[in-house]
Design a protein around this motif. Sequence first.
Motif, PDB file in Angstrom:
ATOM      1  N   MET A  25       0.865  -1.189   0.000  1.00 32.80           N
ATOM      2  CA  MET A  25       0.000   0.000   0.000  1.00 32.80           C
ATOM      3  C   MET A  25       0.897   1.233   0.000  1.00 32.80           C
ATOM      4  SD  MET A  25      -3.117   1.404   0.388  1.00 32.80           S
ATOM      5  CE  MET A  25      -4.217   0.218   1.194  1.00 32.80           C
ATOM      6  N   PHE A  26       0.572   2.223  -0.857  1.00 29.99           N
ATOM      7  CA  PHE A  26       1.411   3.422  -0.904  1.00 29.99           C
ATOM      8  C   PHE A  26       0.627   4.622  -1.412  1.00 29.99           C
ATOM      9  CE2 PHE A  26       4.224   6.224  -3.452  1.00 29.99           C
ATOM     10  CZ  PHE A  26       4.998   6.722  -2.415  1.00 29.99           C
ATOM     11  N   THR A  80       5.078   3.956 -10.352  1.00 32.37           N
ATOM     12  CA  THR A  80       5.210   3.922  -8.895  1.00 32.37           C
ATOM     13  C   THR A  80       5.886   2.638  -8.439  1.00 32.37           C
ATOM     14  OG1 THR A  80       3.218   5.268  -8.652  1.00 32.37           O
ATOM     15  CG2 THR A  80       3.946   4.049  -6.717  1.00 32.37           C
ATOM     16  N   LEU A  81       5.574   1.515  -9.094  1.00 33.75           N
ATOM     17  CA  LEU A  81       6.204   0.252  -8.714  1.00 33.75           C
ATOM     18  C   LEU A  81       7.715   0.312  -8.940  1.00 33.75           C
ATOM     19  CD1 LEU A  81       3.703  -2.485  -9.980  1.00 33.75           C
ATOM     20  CD2 LEU A  81       3.824  -1.331  -7.775  1.00 33.75           C
ATOM     21  N   PHE A  82       8.140   0.936 -10.032  1.00 31.38           N
ATOM     22  CA  PHE A  82       9.572   1.110 -10.275  1.00 31.38           C
ATOM     23  C   PHE A  82      10.220   1.925  -9.152  1.00 31.38           C
ATOM     24  CE2 PHE A  82      10.190   0.508 -15.140  1.00 31.38           C
ATOM     25  CZ  PHE A  82       9.666  -0.773 -15.033  1.00 31.38           C
ATOM     26  N   GLU A  83       9.543   2.974  -8.733  1.00 33.28           N
ATOM     27  CA  GLU A  83      10.105   3.850  -7.693  1.00 33.28           C
ATOM     28  C   GLU A  83      10.162   3.139  -6.339  1.00 33.28           C
ATOM     29  OE1 GLU A  83       7.580   7.285  -8.010  1.00 33.28           O
ATOM     30  OE2 GLU A  83       8.916   8.220  -9.479  1.00 33.28           O
ATOM     31  N   LEU A  84       9.166   2.298  -6.057  1.00 30.62           N
ATOM     32  CA  LEU A  84       9.175   1.536  -4.816  1.00 30.62           C
ATOM     33  C   LEU A  84      10.264   0.473  -4.830  1.00 30.62           C
ATOM     34  CD1 LEU A  84       5.325   1.055  -4.279  1.00 30.62           C
ATOM     35  CD2 LEU A  84       6.851   2.497  -2.919  1.00 30.62           C
ATOM     36  N   MET A  85      10.469  -0.153  -5.990  1.00 30.63           N
ATOM     37  CA  MET A  85      11.517  -1.177  -6.091  1.00 30.63           C
ATOM     38  C   MET A  85      12.898  -0.597  -5.826  1.00 30.63           C
ATOM     39  SD  MET A  85      10.748  -3.809  -9.215  1.00 30.63           S
ATOM     40  CE  MET A  85       9.732  -2.763 -10.222  1.00 30.63           C
ATOM     41  N   GLU A 106       3.750   2.098   2.713  1.00 26.78           N
ATOM     42  CA  GLU A 106       3.192   2.356   4.028  1.00 26.78           C
ATOM     43  C   GLU A 106       2.728   1.067   4.696  1.00 26.78           C
ATOM     44  OE1 GLU A 106       0.201   4.903   2.619  1.00 26.78           O
ATOM     45  OE2 GLU A 106       1.679   6.299   1.833  1.00 26.78           O
ATOM     46  N   ALA A 107       2.424   0.079   3.880  1.00 28.84           N
ATOM     47  CA  ALA A 107       2.012  -1.229   4.401  1.00 28.84           C
ATOM     48  C   ALA A 107       2.505  -2.291   3.430  1.00 28.84           C
ATOM     49  CB  ALA A 107       0.490  -1.291   4.550  1.00 28.84           C
ATOM     50  N   GLY A 108       2.638  -3.509   3.938  1.00 32.40           N
ATOM     51  CA  GLY A 108       3.150  -4.575   3.104  1.00 32.40           C
ATOM     52  C   GLY A 108       4.662  -4.491   2.955  1.00 32.40           C
ATOM     53  N   GLN A 109       5.211  -5.316   2.068  1.00 35.84           N
ATOM     54  CA  GLN A 109       6.645  -5.302   1.869  1.00 35.84           C
ATOM     55  C   GLN A 109       7.001  -5.713   0.445  1.00 35.84           C
ATOM     56  OE1 GLN A 109       8.612  -8.126   4.428  1.00 35.84           O
ATOM     57  NE2 GLN A 109       7.560  -9.909   3.573  1.00 35.84           N
ATOM     58  N   ILE A 110       8.196  -5.284   0.038  1.00 37.20           N
ATOM     59  CA  ILE A 110       8.767  -5.677  -1.252  1.00 37.20           C
ATOM     60  C   ILE A 110      10.035  -6.448  -0.936  1.00 37.20           C
ATOM     61  CG2 ILE A 110       9.656  -4.867  -3.472  1.00 37.20           C
ATOM     62  CD1 ILE A 110       8.142  -2.227  -2.902  1.00 37.20           C
ATOM     63  N   LEU A 125      -5.027   9.904  -2.142  1.00 32.87           N
ATOM     64  CA  LEU A 125      -5.197   9.089  -3.344  1.00 32.87           C
ATOM     65  C   LEU A 125      -4.160   7.976  -3.343  1.00 32.87           C
ATOM     66  CD1 LEU A 125      -6.614   8.713  -6.105  1.00 32.87           C
ATOM     67  CD2 LEU A 125      -4.844  10.186  -7.092  1.00 32.87           C
ATOM     68  N   ALA A 126      -4.608   6.744  -3.261  1.00 33.33           N
ATOM     69  CA  ALA A 126      -3.691   5.603  -3.223  1.00 33.33           C
ATOM     70  C   ALA A 126      -3.061   5.399  -4.588  1.00 33.33           C
ATOM     71  CB  ALA A 126      -4.427   4.349  -2.789  1.00 33.33           C
ATOM     72  N   ALA A 127      -1.718   5.417  -4.632  1.00 29.68           N
ATOM     73  CA  ALA A 127      -0.998   5.134  -5.877  1.00 29.68           C
ATOM     74  C   ALA A 127      -0.878   3.632  -6.094  1.00 29.68           C
ATOM     75  CB  ALA A 127       0.392   5.776  -5.856  1.00 29.68           C
ATOM     76  N   VAL A 128      -0.738   2.878  -5.005  1.00 31.54           N
ATOM     77  CA  VAL A 128      -0.714   1.413  -5.029  1.00 31.54           C
ATOM     78  C   VAL A 128      -1.551   0.923  -3.856  1.00 31.54           C
ATOM     79  CG1 VAL A 128       0.699  -0.666  -4.876  1.00 31.54           C
ATOM     80  CG2 VAL A 128       1.590   1.334  -6.063  1.00 31.54           C
ATOM     81  N   GLU A 129      -2.414  -0.044  -4.114  1.00 28.23           N
ATOM     82  CA  GLU A 129      -3.330  -0.482  -3.060  1.00 28.23           C
ATOM     83  C   GLU A 129      -3.442  -1.998  -3.049  1.00 28.23           C
ATOM     84  OE1 GLU A 129      -7.839   0.576  -1.433  1.00 28.23           O
ATOM     85  OE2 GLU A 129      -7.084   1.427  -3.316  1.00 28.23           O
ATOM     86  N   SER A 130      -3.081  -2.602  -1.904  1.00 25.25           N
ATOM     87  CA  SER A 130      -3.222  -4.056  -1.674  1.00 25.25           C
ATOM     88  C   SER A 130      -2.697  -4.864  -2.851  1.00 25.25           C
ATOM     89  CB  SER A 130      -4.695  -4.404  -1.411  1.00 25.25           C
ATOM     90  OG  SER A 130      -5.187  -3.659  -0.319  1.00 25.25           O
ATOM     91  N   LEU A 131      -1.469  -4.586  -3.252  1.00 24.65           N
ATOM     92  CA  LEU A 131      -0.926  -5.207  -4.467  1.00 24.65           C
ATOM     93  C   LEU A 131      -0.046  -6.402  -4.123  1.00 24.65           C
ATOM     94  CD1 LEU A 131      -0.225  -4.003  -7.754  1.00 24.65           C
ATOM     95  CD2 LEU A 131       1.926  -4.585  -6.692  1.00 24.65           C
TER      96      LEU A 131
END
Length: 592
Positions: A355-356, A392-397, A404-408, A364-370
């Motif tokens: 979640m981010f 956004t996934l590239f930036e999180l990686m 904010e929640a979960g993990q990569i 506004l959720a950019a990524v949600e429960s992914l």
Amino acid sequence: MQIPSQSKQQRRNLGILVELLAFIRPYRMKVFAALLALIVTAGLTLSVGHGVRILIDQGFTQQSLADLQSAIQFILLITLCISIGTFFRFYLVSSVGERVSADIRQAVFDHVITLHPSYFETNGSGDIMSRITTDTTLLQSIIGSSFSMAMRSALMCVGAIIMLFATNVKLTLIVLASVPFILVPILFYGRRVRALSRQSQDSMADVGSYAGEAIEHIKTVQSYSFEAQERASFSSEVERAYDIGRRRVKQRAILISGVIVIVFSAIAGMLWVGGSDVINGVMSAGDLGAFVFYAIMVASSLATISEVMGELQRAAGATERLVEILQVESHITAPASDILSPNKLKPEVVFHNVMFHYPSRPTLAAVESLDLVAEEGKVLALVGPSGAGKTTLFELMQRFYDPEAGQITLGGIDIRRFDPHELRKQMALVPQQPALFSNDVFHNIRYGNPNASDAEVIEAAKKAHAHDFIMNLPEGYQSFLGERGVRLSGGQRQRIAIARAILKDPKILLLDEATSALDSESEHHVQQALEELMQGRTTIIIAHRLSTIQHADQIAVLDHGRLVDKGNHHALLQTCELYRRLVDLQLKHLAS
């Protein structure tokens, strides 16, 4: 930027002084030598008063040419010594000012480039550049000149007051009676100058930021014939900065003129009383002359201090702005202990219930429960409409942000347990709009591997099918590309970025539709180079073109930050309505 409250401002000023002392401390020997020269020159300057006493009492009063000559020789010798001491003082203090300014500038830049990207969402690049350049230049002037003048004036003032007491106590008390009338306006108007100085620095940063943005987008400005509106808007920014500067200068002018009136009124009163004592035979003319000399030293020192005070207040404002940046802590850091190395881990990336929200868009959720897996050695394509969360996934990686929640995880380990620098070394990004620097081709490609030889750079360029157009540039690989690579076409910039990624030789490739800016022939060649590069590597592609989608081992369909469906091309055509719509739009575009 909001001006701090007065009490907070005062506390912050104390912290600022500590910060400046920390930068000055490495050069304490130079500072000590400068202070020694300052003390010596101040003492020599005060001894001129003794020469004035001899000149009047023995040269003029007794009509003695020998005594007159001795007094003149004494004054000339003292003047020569003062000039030598002043040279060393000015050189040492100015060199320390230059060095400290350079160190602060370097420290701020070194800190800024480590800050998390969200900091730059809320702080404009123009303001940051103003702090690094304008504010540090101001500090250079203050430390190298104004601070030295303030120290010299304070020392001269104290020494001259001591000599005044030694010469005539009654007249000294008259002079000192005026001191409170001088200090009050200095303290009162000094606060106003400090607040206006901070506002002035902020407004100048806004001017620079606005101008930089207009120049950066000059083609858009001219394309829409928006020059007149931009001129008007810029004029408004300039006038606002001018108005703040004018008010600051007005406060300083009031301060300086008020001090001059009070000081010289006190001197006039002292001359009246002293002149009466000379006429009545209470004191000698030489004593009065020496006293006047010391009184003028006190007056000029106080006048200098009042003038320099405004400069020091500006320095306080500039230092506060610099310290604000230095005190910003990056949200993205290596763990304090138990840091793991990602070098030998399996290059498999897993998103688990991520979640981010972007800091600038907290609602506004950019990524949600992914939940998503990029398997080792496979190609994962991310598709979806604009705003689906692909970039956004590239930036999180890459840990530009943390979820904010979960993990990569990478190789089964949470990426927050790695040093961000080591994590990013495992990846190479080729964005849709590549970032090139104001340097030559070698520098831009070598960004992928700073230690690469020229031959390795050229080989990477050949694999990216960039070698031929590079050799046609005026100076080949030494050709300057201009700001942001403005001298190259979009396709050429893309191939330079691909060569950079090839040179890095990463375990994980992040491709933001890396061939989108290429013509058909170049796309074919570069696609071949990328396919060779992708062998044995985990590859994640933000895909728009059907040709890219069809070659992926797995396709993840995203919408509003959620995973809608995943599978291969043929399976998704059967199961995912959004995917079918995206493919249909692509086919219509190709048909047209």
